[in-house]
Design an enzyme around this catalytic site. Structure first.
Site, mmCIF file in Angstrom:
data_model
loop_
_atom_site.group_PDB
_atom_site.id
_atom_site.type_symbol
_atom_site.label_atom_id
_atom_site.label_comp_id
_atom_site.label_asym_id
_atom_site.label_seq_id
_atom_site.Cartn_x
_atom_site.Cartn_y
_atom_site.Cartn_z
ATOM 1 N N CYS A 1 105.268 44.564 -24.832
ATOM 2 C CA CYS A 1 103.833 44.451 -25.089
ATOM 3 C C CYS A 1 103.286 43.081 -24.700
ATOM 4 C CB CYS A 1 103.521 44.767 -26.538
ATOM 5 S SG CYS A 1 104.301 43.651 -27.701
ATOM 6 N N SER B 1 109.852 46.308 -29.550
ATOM 7 C CA SER B 1 108.834 46.041 -28.538
ATOM 8 C C SER B 1 108.986 44.576 -28.152
ATOM 9 C CB SER B 1 107.442 46.311 -29.105
ATOM 10 O OG SER B 1 106.480 45.981 -28.149
ATOM 11 N N HIS C 1 87.490 33.667 8.393
ATOM 12 C CA HIS C 1 88.469 33.321 7.373
ATOM 13 C C HIS C 1 88.017 33.782 5.992
ATOM 14 C CE1 HIS C 1 90.163 30.595 4.322
ATOM 15 N NE2 HIS C 1 91.271 30.845 4.979
ATOM 16 N N MET D 1 99.204 29.302 8.113
ATOM 17 C CA MET D 1 99.989 28.539 9.067
ATOM 18 C C MET D 1 99.139 28.269 10.305
ATOM 19 S SD MET D 1 102.919 28.364 7.705
ATOM 20 C CE MET D 1 103.904 29.193 6.492
ATOM 21 N N TYR E 1 108.603 52.289 -22.203
ATOM 22 C CA TYR E 1 107.206 52.111 -21.815
ATOM 23 C C TYR E 1 106.870 50.628 -21.637
ATOM 24 C CZ TYR E 1 106.253 50.644 -26.623
ATOM 25 O OH TYR E 1 106.265 49.957 -27.812
ATOM 26 N N ARG F 1 96.682 44.479 -32.611
ATOM 27 C CA ARG F 1 96.806 43.275 -33.433
ATOM 28 C C ARG F 1 95.830 43.369 -34.594
ATOM 29 N NH1 ARG F 1 95.898 41.934 -28.183
ATOM 30 N NH2 ARG F 1 97.554 40.853 -27.037
ATOM 31 N N ARG G 1 103.387 29.862 17.578
ATOM 32 C CA ARG G 1 102.739 30.577 16.469
ATOM 33 C C ARG G 1 103.707 30.759 15.316
ATOM 34 N NH1 ARG G 1 100.906 36.106 19.158
ATOM 35 N NH2 ARG G 1 99.394 36.035 17.467
ATOM 36 N N LYS H 1 105.152 38.772 12.496
ATOM 37 C CA LYS H 1 104.502 38.680 13.800
ATOM 38 C C LYS H 1 105.531 38.889 14.917
ATOM 39 C CE LYS H 1 101.198 35.608 13.871
ATOM 40 N NZ LYS H 1 100.756 34.195 13.732
ATOM 41 N N ASP I 1 105.743 35.370 -26.578
ATOM 42 C CA ASP I 1 106.471 34.458 -27.462
ATOM 43 C C ASP I 1 107.924 34.293 -27.018
ATOM 44 O OD1 ASP I 1 105.214 33.037 -29.625
ATOM 45 O OD2 ASP I 1 104.513 34.990 -30.343
ATOM 46 N N ARG J 1 99.646 44.306 13.007
ATOM 47 C CA ARG J 1 100.273 44.373 11.683
ATOM 48 C C ARG J 1 99.520 45.403 10.873
ATOM 49 N NH1 ARG J 1 98.066 38.472 10.223
ATOM 50 N NH2 ARG J 1 95.862 38.981 10.228
ATOM 51 N N GLY K 1 95.766 32.662 7.703
ATOM 52 C CA GLY K 1 95.142 31.350 7.604
ATOM 53 C C GLY K 1 96.037 30.279 7.000
#
Ligand code: ADP
Ligand code: MG
Ligand code: MG
Length: 876
Positions: A832, A765, A455, A104, A852, A561, A93, A23, A770, A337, A102
């Protein structure tokens, strides 16, 4: 030189967002480009950090610097703080680096006390205005700074309106407002036990402190967690001289977007309220007029505003969300903004900006928040059923999407019901920041009051959540958890459907249908694909999911799986027989029944993926997950196997584990029962050979993944079984098909010995679910119980199962990549875990040099875009 903690608007600019907050930086920028901004200064985010370091105190040095800037501001405005001649009133502000709508709280008209009000009233000849300012100030200060609670003041206003026989705040007279101010102060005293502060300096420091404090309120913490905003950033505070929209009918206040934030349409969009101040427009107290009407009532200010809109868009190269006030016909800009927008609007705006030559394709890719995309992929109402369902109401289409759920009346209920798996629609008079978690948990939100910038609307659009707002036809009875619409009374738990794209409300449940990628979405994804280096695969266990993911652009399967296939009614008896076998022969007989089923599953998946790589993971969960628990099922199994019920029960009891997640699972199953791995290998290889024969144009290279390896010899042992089995089948078929054998890296020991393991593996992978669990030493399923306490105490900022812990788990990943590649330069690397679809984690995987990421089908577009953004960021 000591650090500078305060900057005049004229000293800052848009690039100083880190220091001045969003701001403040934009107020400075607007000042620099000559737009009409009430002047002021910004107290930096570093002052906020310092406040916390000093034990929640604004130290003397910073206080002195603030007062020095008040003096400078007095010089600029020609008004004096607390003065009885020409008093300066300011707003205080908040403004963090990233906008937190919303979250602050703002205080307006600061600097008033009884004496100053009298002066203002007399000098302006507008006592109504003066007393309106004062009562607002007391209200906001009490609420925000002293936390007295809005509702007490609202009750007093309601009582006053009732006593005067009026319905609108604006109908209250100067005397009414003066009386209200008195009542407010009495309320304040009764709650706080002290008089309302009269010294402007004391008021100012109190307000600034409150802004700093609000950085740490629970709502802000939740919002930050959801939006990847670090706690360490802190918020800036803006102190700005007031522009008054509440001086009469040639005044007002408005909120507007340069384009439609719901659809992206290139047309000014917003609302304006005459004789009003601050949040009146968004609070839903009165229903504002559409911005187009402003052109009739305030032609000059409107013409000026249109010019400002053009200047700002050309300057920022993006759609702007602005707040402004008209004081006696003159325009003042209070905020701008880059506007929040729906995912659909984001795509349209990006394309329009590219087509208009304002940005290039790379910038278009970079400006879209990947996290919001999935709402576009989510279901819409089934058109056929929709046509036949009567519309019972209609209101503002505040945030698009379709929602269907049971009615609940509070955010707490929404959360609680959703936690037990119910779909809910949250119906509220109006929403406030306290409702944010309930809004998140709900399928959609319906409000009685509030416009397009209320809001509820703003927050819902930010979340990509369906919202219909301002349905005044609803007769609400929140207390008794019911409402009336179209002559029908709805109670908690009744089904309701709402369409945030049309604003229509339907009685009952309407089924939904899937969406697809097309048009602007497809265009932007096409651009993204040019820039990314990371491939994006999907986690899919069925041909249906695989096909879905293909449509979303998946370039292979990173995790299939196999155990999910075992739970089908026609397979579970065979797997149970396998588990309860006494001899290898018995076990092989049971596996022989399963083999053709597995093979046909794999063929279906290979077909769906059309020759793209597919990684199939061998059996992973502990065996007791498959055994029967119901007496009848146990009897059936006993009969099936020619054993007694007692014998079967003994076998089941023998499978009990104290810590199953760290028990007999993963490759440990294949080590004890190599025939399982052999069967799965046969199914994989035969399926691939069959599909290859049917599609000579594809090059099938099956990928077999051994889970939960922690020691290279484990992998070597299982791999030997796989290779012997596979080679024999391939040879017998007279084929030269290649295949890969790799492993998941999901045990810290595997990461620590990655150099050894890589010698036996064609690919790694990272199973980051886990791996996270084992690295932290707590389980995903149990962490929910204590993570909230960890967030509250700032020990963790995020759920490490949703967002990769780059410091710890990430270090293991990075290390394993480097060590693995050192001993096996051909090693293929992927991930994965759930993290494969989380944008900030994807960025990390890009930097780490993985080949990947693999994620659930609906997150594939998110990962594609995040991967492109990571690559673009990397270039810079
Ligand atoms: P938020 O971030 O919640 O929008 P703001 O600080 O922007 O909070 O302020 C809340 C409301 O008060 C906005 O409508 C804003 O335009 C208005 N406001 C803030 N400062 C001033 C000012 N100096 N003069 C007039 N209105 C103001
Ligand atoms: Mg606010
Ligand atoms: Mg604002």
């Amino acid at each position: 030189m000591s650090k500078k903690y305060v900057y005049l608007f004229s000293e800052g600019n848009a690039n100083m967002r880190e220091l001045l907050g969003g701001k403040g930086a934009n107020l400075a920028e607007m000042t620099n480009i000559g737009l009409p901004v009430p002047q002021g200064f910004t107290i930096t985010t570093e002052a906020c950090t310092q406040y916390y370091e000093d034990g929640q105190k604004i130290n003397d040095g910073i206080q002195a610097e603030i007062m020095e800037y008040i003096t400078k501001l007095e010089g600029i405005t020609g008004k004096k703080f607390g003065d009885l001649e020409n008093p300066l009133l300011v707003s205080v502000r908040s403004g963090a680096r990233a906008s937190m709508p919303g979250m602050m709280d703002t205080i307006l008209n600061l600097g008033l006390n009884e004496d100053v009000v009298d002066v203002l009233a007399k000098k302006s000849g507008n006592p109504r205005w003066a007393w309106d300012c004062y009562r607002r100030f007391i209200q906001m200060y009490s609420d925000v700074v002293m936390e007295v609670g809005k509702k007490y003041f609202e009750q007093l206003i309601d009582q006053m309106k009732e006593a005067r026989g009026v319905t609108q705040d604006v109908e209250l007279t100067a005397d009414d407002l003066k009386e209200l101010a008195g009542q407010f102060k009495a309320e304040y005293k009764s709650k706080i036990g002290a008089d309302f502060p009269t010294d402007p300096k004391e008021q100012l420091m109190g307000a600034i402190k409150a802004v700093f404090r609000s950085w740490d309120n629970p709502r802000a913490n939740v919002y930050r967690r959801d939006n990847d905003i670090p706690y360490s950033w802190g918020t800036a505070v803006n102190v700005q001289s007031m522009a008054f929209g509440n001086m009469g009918d040639d005044c007002g206040t408005g909120v507007a977007f340069t384009r439609n934030p719901a659809t992206g349409e290139k047309k000014l969009f917003g609302e304006f309220l005459t004789n009003a101040q601050g949040e009146d427009v968004v609070a839903g107290i009165r229903t504002p007029m559409p911005i187009s009407e402003m052109s009739e009532k305030f032609p000059e200010a409107f013409a000026q505003f249109e010019k400002v809109c053009k200047i700002l868009e050309d300057h920022y190269h993006d759609m702007q969300d602005m707040e402004f006030t008209v004081e006696n016909g003159k325009l003042y800009m209070l905020q701008t903004r880059n506007g929040k927008r729906t995912p659909a609007a984001a795509l349209k705006i990006a394309c329009d900006l590219v087509d208009g030559g304002m940005i290039d394709e790379k910038q278009a890719v970079a400006m879209i928040d990947p996290r919001t995309l999935d709402t576009l992929l989510h279901p819409q109402f089934d058109g056929e059923v929709l046509k036949k369902t009567p519309v019972i109401g209609s209101a503002l289409a505040a945030s698009p999407g379709a929602a269907c759920g049971k009615v609940v009346f509070s955010a707490e209920d929404a959360k609680a019901w959703a936690e037990r798996g119910e779909k809910v629609v949250l119906v509220r008079l109006e929403t406030s920041p306290e409702d944010i978690e309930g809004m998140k948990a709900a399928q959609g939100i319906l409000t009685v009051r509030g416009g397009m910038t209320s809001h509820a609307a703003v927050v819902a659009r930010g979340m990509g959540k369906c919202c219909v707002s301002g349905c005044g036809a609803i007769k609400m009875d929140e207390e008794n958890k019911q409402f009336e619409l179209s002559g029908k009374t709805f109670h908690e738990g009744d089904w309701l459907s709402i369409d945030g794209s049309t604003g229509k409300i339907y009685d009952g449940a309407i089924p939904t249908v899937d969406a697809s990628i097309g048009g602007e979405f497809g265009r932007v994804m096409g651009w993204a694909d040019q820039y990314r280096r990371l491939k994006v695969r999907t986690n899919a266990d069925t041909p249906h999911d695989a096909a879905q993911a293909r449509k979303f652009g998946a370039e292979g399967i990173g995790l299939c799986r196999t155990e999910h296939m075992f739970f089908d009614a026609d397979r579970i008896p065979a797997i149970r027989r396998m588990i309860c076998s006494d001899t290898v022969e018995q076990r092989e007989a049971a596996l022989a029944v399963l083999e053709p089923m597995q093979q046909s599953d794999f063929e279906g998946i290979y077909e769906a993926m059309e020759g793209l790589p597919v990684t199939i993971r061998f059996l992973d969960p502990p065996l007791h997950e498959f055994v029967p628990t119901e007496e009848a099922d146990i009897e059936l199994l006993a009969k099936d196997m020619g054993k007694s019920v007692a014998e079967i029960k003994a076998i089941i009891a023998g499978l009990h584990e104290f810590n199953p997640m760290m028990g007999h699972r993963g490759c440990r199953l294949a080590v004890t029962y190599p025939e399982i791995a052999a069967m799965q290998t046969r199914a994989v290889i035969k399926a691939a050979l069959n599909v290859q024969a049917k599609h000579p144009e594809w090059t099938m290279v099956p990928e077999i993944m051994i889970p939960l390896v922690g020691e290279v010899k484990e992998l070597a042992y299982v791999k030997k079984v796989v290779v012997e089995t596979a080679d024999a089948i391939i040879k017998e078929a007279g084929s030269n098909m290649k295949y890969l054998v790799g492993t998941m890296i999901e045990i810290p020991r595997a990461a620590l010995t990655a150099d050894e393991i890589a010698k036996q593996a064609d690919f790694f992978s990272f199973g980051t679910n886990d791996l996270t669990q084992m690295t932290f030493g707590f389980s995903r399923d149990d962490a929910g119980k204590f993570l909230d306490a960890y967030y509250d105490k700032k020990i963790y900022e995020n759920d490490p199962f949703a967002k990769l812990d780059q410091t710890g788990v990430g270090k293991l990943v990075d290390m394993a990549c480097k060590m693995g590649r050192a001993t096996n330069p051909e090693l293929h690397l992927g991930v994965c875990g759930e993290h494969g679809g989380d944008p900030s984690s994807v960025e990390f995987f890009h930097r780490t040099g993985l080949d990947y990421v693999s994620c659930s089908p609906f997150r594939v577009p998110i990962a594609r875009l995040a991967a492109a953004q990571a690559a673009i960021k990397d270039e810079k």
